[in-house]
Scaffold this active site. Sequence first.
Site, PDB file in Angstrom:
ATOM      1  N   ASN A 149       0.790  -1.221   0.000  1.00 35.92           N
ATOM      2  CA  ASN A 149       0.000   0.000   0.000  1.00 35.92           C
ATOM      3  C   ASN A 149       0.829   1.282   0.000  1.00 35.92           C
ATOM      4  OD1 ASN A 149      -1.949  -1.905   0.170  1.00 35.92           O
ATOM      5  ND2 ASN A 149      -2.596  -1.404   2.252  1.00 35.92           N
ATOM      6  N   SER A 325      -6.000   3.418 -50.404  1.00 38.55           N
ATOM      7  CA  SER A 325      -7.125   2.555 -50.730  1.00 38.55           C
ATOM      8  C   SER A 325      -6.651   1.311 -51.456  1.00 38.55           C
ATOM      9  CB  SER A 325      -8.127   3.310 -51.607  1.00 38.55           C
ATOM     10  OG  SER A 325      -9.152   2.449 -52.057  1.00 38.55           O
TER      11      SER A 325
END
Length: 476
Positions: A149, A325
């Site tokens: 922690n 493309s």
Amino acid sequence: MEYRMNDKEKEYRVEKDIIGEMKVLKSAYYGSQSLRAKENFHITGLNMHPEIIKNVVYIKKAAAITNFEAGLLDEAISLAIVQACDELLKGRLLEYFIVDPIQGGAGTSLNMNANEVIANRAIEILGGEKGDYSLVNPNDHVNCGQSTNDVIPTAGKMTCYVLLKKALIQLERLKLAFEEKSKEFDHVIKMGRTQLQDAVPIRLGQEFQAYATAVKRDMIRIEKVFEEIRYVNLGGTAIGTGINADEHYMKRIVPKLKEISGIDLIQASDLFDATQSLDSFVAVSGAVKACAVTLSKIASDLRLMSSGPRTGFGEINLPARQNGSSIMPGKVNPVIPEVVNQVAFQIIGNDLTITLAAEAGQLELNAFEPIVFYSLFQSLDTLTNVVETFVDHCITGITANEDRCRQLVENSVGVITALCPHIGYRDSAEIAKEAIRTGRPVRELIIKKGLLSPADVNIVLNPMNMTRPGIAKKSC
């Protein structure tokens, strides 16, 4: 060719933990707790970010030194842990960090993975065999005076510090690239637009200078959050009380970590708050998100200005990076601005995740640091990488279509705005409507109606003058 373990590598040792016994490969530097975590958390399929591993190791090294100074660790054990850490910091044994970045337990799996790897390497250094934790114990020695922690949030802040520095380097490059383009394009007059409609003329250089200014503002915003992440809760152990940590250790651990890591860290004045709260990470994420929003807006502008090349705005040319493309020959897409947009979308989503996780903390701890760090480190890495890509593959190669820009200005009725101080808003609006209806130039209509002399029209409707406040008005 697939790698196959030899017979020796297939040998196992048996380790015991509170869950029970577990078989671990004899060759492995991790132990049973790391292996359980690996089995429990098949979430991302990814490894821990190397930077947080490095910073956890820095913490373990600083702890070993400080605990020896406090009289809590034998010198031989301390030196062995430090040597193991140094080897890890040089890149050795990182393949034994096997836990998933997203894990339950507030980061215990990562902390124990580090403890076990360091312990087993330290055991070897002392002449023992991996798994003999009577020599060096992952919990009692490597984790001495620490808790998940306080280790994990401290390592998280250190990692943010390093990754933010890298991001700022690339943002500075982007700012400078925009500034260079602003100078290059300062003479190029184009039509400004508001709500995608013709507005008034602007110099292309002014647009690019605005982009540089916006990036600089984001850099300032990011620089401010460094103050948020300098304050760490290391020394607070489980909830901020410092239980199981020696008084000398509590006072010296953060200065020692600062010394060996080179990161300007300060121990938080309220260790309880620093253990409970993750708002500092929300602040970092917020600054990164704001920057991503800026970059995405700029990328969208560039896509618009470069659209066409013949049926769109066509005011600038972006560098051609790849075929656009698989079916339309010759098509080239604005792929670099597109990837900037996509990274921004990801960062914005990560920011929401971080916000929700930080809010979900309860009482003395927030258990959701793993998802905060996974998301935040991804945001920081992708921001850095996409800015570098933006600079190298797009911004520096942009060119202006000066003739096209000039043509759009000359054919626009937006220049009519400059006439308002001279002939009034109503007459200006009537001229604009007539120009749109008839297709006749604004200049021609003004002179025909005798509203201004040809000489005054030349001054008032000079596009360059329209980009410099007050010049046209003073000249008439």
